[in-house]
Design a protein around this motif. Structure first.
Motif, PDB file in Angstrom:
ATOM      1  N   CYS A 138      39.784  54.416  42.654  1.00  0.00           N
ATOM      2  CA  CYS A 138      40.205  54.644  44.037  1.00  0.00           C
ATOM      3  C   CYS A 138      41.725  54.500  44.176  1.00  0.00           C
ATOM      4  CB  CYS A 138      39.494  53.659  44.951  1.00  0.00           C
ATOM      5  SG  CYS A 138      39.922  53.833  46.689  1.00  0.00           S
ATOM      6  N   GLU A 139      42.343  55.408  44.905  1.00  0.00           N
ATOM      7  CA  GLU A 139      43.795  55.389  45.098  1.00  0.00           C
ATOM      8  C   GLU A 139      44.262  54.106  45.781  1.00  0.00           C
ATOM      9  OE1 GLU A 139      46.326  57.457  44.225  1.00  0.00           O
ATOM     10  OE2 GLU A 139      44.844  58.444  42.947  1.00  0.00           O
ATOM     11  N   LYS A 159      46.152  47.964  40.498  1.00  0.00           N
ATOM     12  CA  LYS A 159      45.335  46.758  40.418  1.00  0.00           C
ATOM     13  C   LYS A 159      44.050  47.031  39.634  1.00  0.00           C
ATOM     14  CE  LYS A 159      46.613  43.935  44.423  1.00  0.00           C
ATOM     15  NZ  LYS A 159      46.804  42.711  43.645  1.00  0.00           N
ATOM     16  N   GLN A 160      43.524  45.995  39.046  1.00  0.00           N
ATOM     17  CA  GLN A 160      42.246  46.080  38.352  1.00  0.00           C
ATOM     18  C   GLN A 160      41.192  45.425  39.221  1.00  0.00           C
ATOM     19  OE1 GLN A 160      41.583  47.612  35.444  1.00  0.00           O
ATOM     20  NE2 GLN A 160      39.411  47.057  35.494  1.00  0.00           N
ATOM     21  N   VAL A 161      40.177  46.182  39.618  1.00  0.00           N
ATOM     22  CA  VAL A 161      39.089  45.616  40.409  1.00  0.00           C
ATOM     23  C   VAL A 161      38.053  45.018  39.464  1.00  0.00           C
ATOM     24  CG1 VAL A 161      37.266  46.082  42.083  1.00  0.00           C
ATOM     25  CG2 VAL A 161      39.457  47.272  42.261  1.00  0.00           C
ATOM     26  N   GLU A 162      37.648  43.787  39.743  1.00  0.00           N
ATOM     27  CA  GLU A 162      36.687  43.084  38.896  1.00  0.00           C
ATOM     28  C   GLU A 162      35.581  42.497  39.777  1.00  0.00           C
ATOM     29  OE1 GLU A 162      36.623  39.517  35.493  1.00  0.00           O
ATOM     30  OE2 GLU A 162      38.312  39.723  36.868  1.00  0.00           O
ATOM     31  N   ALA A 163      34.369  42.979  39.615  1.00  0.00           N
ATOM     32  CA  ALA A 163      33.222  42.449  40.347  1.00  0.00           C
ATOM     33  C   ALA A 163      32.495  41.438  39.468  1.00  0.00           C
ATOM     34  CB  ALA A 163      32.273  43.567  40.746  1.00  0.00           C
TER      35      ALA A 163
END
Length: 295
Positions: free
Chosen positions: A114-115, A120-124
């Protein structure tokens, strides 16, 4: 002579047991115990367990060293990382699908494309546990999720079970923590720690038996057969209720008749209290999240 016969019988039983164990391993049949008692949430997954989940079509499961149905995650959040702590029950735990097909895993992948998250790195991180209610999800947030410094907390609510799970009267589990109202204050009830079932399962003998069950396929099969027999008895009981047109609230919920039993206005004091406790837990969770500067 008597001792000799007893010795031969024991030897025969031992050899038979070993042969059954070998056959079950060759056929890859197992029903491992994925859960253990937990002094904070009542129960949780067993850290480091790698086993075959037989229900819902079967799936190979690896529990992380932190006891999560997830990959390994560092508690120290890396720079330029946006962390999402996922709270929920079996739908978040997602034992029935490969890890990469779990909704939070797919969400992480999509958000990383996603723009709005460029740079950033998204981490769930998944803190979902089967059969958890909102009370246990709040406790999982407090005792585990905050250690990972999440920026956002995502609560997955299962309306078919969560409201009932939050009520000691409706749920009745002796190994689950609850909350209750005392006047206008929501109080924590950890009396499960003193329940006879919880204490019995924390004895030395019970721990040895559970460890043995972890490795013995034969005992796992016997335990599974007993569980299915009990489930059949419950099913027969439900059929009798249906024949007599006397379906209980619990039966209706298990049949997912939630349109009439969950979404309508509560018709009695017990369900009213269950909803009030659930709403109170949500407000308490929201307040805590704001205080931690998360969303």
């Amino acid at each position: 002579m008597y001792l000799k016969k007893m010795g031969l019988i024991c030897m025969g039983l031992g050899v038979g047991f070993l042969l059954i164990e070998l056959l079950l391993r060759v056929l890859n049949i197992s029903f491992p115990i994925f859960y253990q008692l937990n002094p904070y949430t009542g129960f949780s997954l067993r850290p480091g367990l790698a086993a075959r989940y037989q229900a819902e079509g079967g799936n190979n499961i690896k529990i992380s060293s932190a006891g999560l149905r997830d990959r390994e995650h560092s508690k120290i959040k890396p720079e330029n990382t946006f962390r999402i702590a996922v709270l929920g029950d079996s739908q978040a735990e997602a034992m029935g699908v490969p890890l990469e097909n779990a909704f939070w895993f797919v969400m992480e992948k999509k958000l990383n494309q996603c723009e709005n998250f460029r740079g950033k790195q998204v981490e769930a991180i998944n803190f979902g546990f089967s059969d958890f209610g909102t009370a246990q999800e709040l406790l999982a947030l407090r005792h585990y999720a905050w250690d990972y410094s999440p920026d956002l907390v995502l609560l997955a609510i299962s309306t078919s079970t969560d409201i009932r799970n939050n009520s000691r009267i409706l749920d009745g589990s002796p190994v689950r923590p609850y909350f209750y109202y005392e006047g206008n204050d929501l109080k924590f009830d950890d009396s499960f720690l003193q329940s006879s079932e919880y204490k019995a399962r924390t004895t030395w003998a019970a721990k040895v038996l559970y460890d043995f069950l972890t490795y013995s396929r034969t005992l796992q099969v016997l335990r599974e057969a007993r569980t299915r027999l009990m489930d059949d008895q419950v099913t027969q009981r439900k059929k009798r209720f249906e024949e007599n047109d006397e379906i209980e609230i619990d039966d209706a919920i298990r049949e997912h008749n939630i349109s009439t039993m969950v979404y309508r206005e509560p018709r009695d004091k017990i369900w009213q209290e269950a909803w009030e406790i659930t709403e109170g837990l949500l407000m308490l969770m929201n307040k805590e999240i704001i205080e931690k500067n998360a969303k």
